[in-house]
Design a protein around this motif. Structure first.
Motif, PDB file in Angstrom:
ATOM      1  N   VAL A 144       0.863  -1.188   0.000  1.00 52.36           N
ATOM      2  CA  VAL A 144       0.000   0.000   0.000  1.00 52.36           C
ATOM      3  C   VAL A 144       0.895   1.231   0.000  1.00 52.36           C
ATOM      4  N   SER A 145       0.634   2.175  -0.893  1.00 52.49           N
ATOM      5  CA  SER A 145       1.474   3.374  -0.893  1.00 52.49           C
ATOM      6  C   SER A 145       0.812   4.463  -0.043  1.00 52.49           C
ATOM      7  N   PHE A 146       1.648   5.274   0.607  1.00 50.85           N
ATOM      8  CA  PHE A 146       1.174   6.351   1.463  1.00 50.85           C
ATOM      9  C   PHE A 146       1.716   7.661   0.914  1.00 50.85           C
ATOM     10  N   GLU A 147       0.803   8.583   0.610  1.00 52.46           N
ATOM     11  CA  GLU A 147       1.242   9.867   0.041  1.00 52.46           C
ATOM     12  C   GLU A 147       0.637  11.043   0.791  1.00 52.46           C
ATOM     13  N   ILE A 148       1.431  12.108   0.833  1.00 48.99           N
ATOM     14  CA  ILE A 148       0.976  13.360   1.420  1.00 48.99           C
ATOM     15  C   ILE A 148       0.497  14.245   0.262  1.00 48.99           C
ATOM     16  N   ALA A 149      -0.640  14.898   0.439  1.00 48.01           N
ATOM     17  CA  ALA A 149      -1.119  15.805  -0.611  1.00 48.01           C
ATOM     18  C   ALA A 149      -1.611  17.082   0.053  1.00 48.01           C
ATOM     19  N   ARG A 150      -1.668  18.138  -0.732  1.00 51.22           N
ATOM     20  CA  ARG A 150      -2.221  19.378  -0.209  1.00 51.22           C
ATOM     21  C   ARG A 150      -3.530  19.656  -0.922  1.00 51.22           C
ATOM     22  N   GLY A 151      -4.577  20.032  -0.186  1.00 49.89           N
ATOM     23  CA  GLY A 151      -5.828  20.386  -0.841  1.00 49.89           C
ATOM     24  C   GLY A 151      -7.025  20.317   0.070  1.00 49.89           C
ATOM     25  N   ASP A 152      -8.167  20.438  -0.579  1.00 45.00           N
ATOM     26  CA  ASP A 152      -9.456  20.368   0.105  1.00 45.00           C
ATOM     27  C   ASP A 152      -9.984  18.947  -0.082  1.00 45.00           C
ATOM     28  N   ILE A 153     -10.170  18.233   0.996  1.00 50.30           N
ATOM     29  CA  ILE A 153     -10.563  16.816   0.887  1.00 50.30           C
ATOM     30  C   ILE A 153     -11.941  16.648   0.242  1.00 50.30           C
ATOM     31  N   THR A 154     -12.786  17.672   0.302  1.00 52.68           N
ATOM     32  CA  THR A 154     -14.124  17.543  -0.292  1.00 52.68           C
ATOM     33  C   THR A 154     -14.066  17.473  -1.831  1.00 52.68           C
ATOM     34  N   HIS A 155     -12.897  17.802  -2.395  1.00 50.27           N
ATOM     35  CA  HIS A 155     -12.736  17.745  -3.852  1.00 50.27           C
ATOM     36  C   HIS A 155     -11.675  16.724  -4.251  1.00 50.27           C
ATOM     37  N   PHE A 156     -11.215  15.933  -3.279  1.00 51.40           N
ATOM     38  CA  PHE A 156     -10.062  15.073  -3.565  1.00 51.40           C
ATOM     39  C   PHE A 156     -10.511  13.790  -4.281  1.00 51.40           C
ATOM     40  N   PRO A 157      -9.938  13.515  -5.447  1.00 51.21           N
ATOM     41  CA  PRO A 157     -10.410  12.381  -6.243  1.00 51.21           C
ATOM     42  C   PRO A 157      -9.948  11.002  -5.743  1.00 51.21           C
ATOM     43  N   ALA A 158     -10.475  10.591  -4.589  1.00 50.81           N
ATOM     44  CA  ALA A 158     -10.234   9.229  -4.095  1.00 50.81           C
ATOM     45  C   ALA A 158     -11.611   8.571  -4.014  1.00 50.81           C
ATOM     46  N   LYS A 210      -3.768   2.798  -2.510  1.00 50.49           N
ATOM     47  CA  LYS A 210      -3.218   4.133  -2.255  1.00 50.49           C
ATOM     48  C   LYS A 210      -3.940   4.827  -1.116  1.00 50.49           C
ATOM     49  N   VAL A 211      -3.158   5.330  -0.184  1.00 55.83           N
ATOM     50  CA  VAL A 211      -3.716   6.071   0.947  1.00 55.83           C
ATOM     51  C   VAL A 211      -3.112   7.474   0.922  1.00 55.83           C
ATOM     52  N   TYR A 212      -3.973   8.477   0.907  1.00 63.65           N
ATOM     53  CA  TYR A 212      -3.517   9.870   0.901  1.00 63.65           C
ATOM     54  C   TYR A 212      -3.833  10.524   2.235  1.00 63.65           C
ATOM     55  N   LEU A 213      -2.895  11.317   2.715  1.00 67.32           N
ATOM     56  CA  LEU A 213      -3.160  12.198   3.851  1.00 67.32           C
ATOM     57  C   LEU A 213      -3.211  13.601   3.253  1.00 67.32           C
ATOM     58  N   VAL A 214      -4.397  14.209   3.292  1.00 59.95           N
ATOM     59  CA  VAL A 214      -4.605  15.499   2.625  1.00 59.95           C
ATOM     60  C   VAL A 214      -4.550  16.628   3.645  1.00 59.95           C
ATOM     61  N   LEU A 215      -3.569  17.511   3.481  1.00 58.67           N
ATOM     62  CA  LEU A 215      -3.396  18.649   4.381  1.00 58.67           C
ATOM     63  C   LEU A 215      -4.011  19.882   3.743  1.00 58.67           C
ATOM     64  N   TYR A 216      -4.762  20.598   4.535  1.00 61.20           N
ATOM     65  CA  TYR A 216      -5.542  21.721   4.026  1.00 61.20           C
ATOM     66  C   TYR A 216      -4.690  22.971   3.821  1.00 61.20           C
ATOM     67  N   SER A 217      -3.840  23.292   4.777  1.00 62.14           N
ATOM     68  CA  SER A 217      -3.065  24.528   4.645  1.00 62.14           C
ATOM     69  C   SER A 217      -1.654  24.211   4.156  1.00 62.14           C
ATOM     70  N   GLY A 218      -1.053  25.218   3.519  1.00 62.08           N
ATOM     71  CA  GLY A 218       0.319  25.076   3.026  1.00 62.08           C
ATOM     72  C   GLY A 218       1.269  24.822   4.185  1.00 62.08           C
ATOM     73  N   ARG A 219       0.998  25.460   5.296  1.00 62.54           N
ATOM     74  CA  ARG A 219       1.850  25.307   6.474  1.00 62.54           C
ATOM     75  C   ARG A 219       1.796  23.858   6.989  1.00 62.54           C
ATOM     76  N   ASP A 220       0.596  23.309   7.103  1.00 61.83           N
ATOM     77  CA  ASP A 220       0.455  21.927   7.562  1.00 61.83           C
ATOM     78  C   ASP A 220       1.087  20.959   6.570  1.00 61.83           C
ATOM     79  N   TYR A 221       0.944  21.259   5.301  1.00 63.66           N
ATOM     80  CA  TYR A 221       1.540  20.398   4.272  1.00 63.66           C
ATOM     81  C   TYR A 221       3.059  20.373   4.439  1.00 63.66           C
ATOM     82  N   ARG A 222       3.659  21.549   4.634  1.00 65.23           N
ATOM     83  CA  ARG A 222       5.128  21.610   4.796  1.00 65.23           C
ATOM     84  C   ARG A 222       5.566  20.891   6.069  1.00 65.23           C
ATOM     85  N   THR A 223       4.791  21.047   7.135  1.00 66.31           N
ATOM     86  CA  THR A 223       5.117  20.350   8.392  1.00 66.31           C
ATOM     87  C   THR A 223       5.088  18.828   8.162  1.00 66.31           C
TER      88      THR A 223
END
Ligand code: ADP
Length: 183
Positions: A2-16, A162-175
């Protein structure tokens, strides 16, 4: 694997195929990502709360959920983005405090949603940073727990790829990126 990926965005629009909601025990969806998902899915958060509570009664026969228990609701308007299901799970409340008990509750919440995704026969699932908002758990610890739990799940996964962790803010994504040493 299973792959684990970090993404930045709004989860309500995330194509999973499934997105996960960081819900409270009663599926009230009153704020944060829960409110955003409920409003986007049904057009009206109150209506999605009603649908969620009814689904909880049907699927679990009760009116609140524990860490590790999940409820599935249809994606409704989110189908437009390829989302088929919303999986509701409840993470720990930290209020800034992190310990082994919080970690175990978060692990259970993540694992419950992943196992349900396998049961639903889907390949892709996206999570928000459960408990890292209103529930006040440190984002770095949440991100580490996600990585470890997906690795653990990888050994038993049947269809999820595929498992995505979607971070909403740019700051959280960078962290998150820094926490995992991706850059
Ligand atoms: P909790 O109560 O579990 O902490 P919150 O909804 O307060 O849940 O926050 C969880 C995380 O979801 C936070 O990091 C917050 O920034 C993030 N979040 C809020 N809205 C969205 C969204 N539309 N898409 C993805 N993540 C979101």
């Amino acid at each position: 694997m299973v792959s684990f990926e970090i993404a930045r965005g709004d989860i309500t629009h995330f194509p999973a195929e499934a997105i996960v909601n960081a819900a409270n025990r009663y599926l009230e969806h009153g704020g944060g990502v829960a409110y955003a998902i409920a409003k986007a899915a049904a057009g009206n958060a109150r209506e999605y709360i009603r649908i969620s509570k009814e689904a909880m009664r049907e699927q679990l026969g009760k009116s609140s959920i524990e860490h590790g228990e999940v409820v599935v609701t249809p994606a409704m308007r989110l189908e437009e983005y390829g989302i088929r299901y919303v999986i509701h799970t409840v993470g720990p409340y930290c209020g800034g405090v992190w310990d082994d008990d919080k970690k175990e509750k978060l692990r259970k919440a993540i694992l419950g949603a992943l196992r349900k995704a396998d049961e639903l026969g889907i390949k892709t699932i996206a999570f928000p940073a459960i408990s890292a908002g209103i529930y006040g758990c440190p984002l770095e610890e949440v991100v580490r727990t996600f990585k470890e739990t997906v690795e653990e799940f990888s050994k038993e996964a049947k269809g999820v790829e595929k498992v995505y962790l979607v971070l909403y803010s740019g700051r959280d994504y960078r962290t998150a990126v820094e926490t995992l040493g991706l850059h």
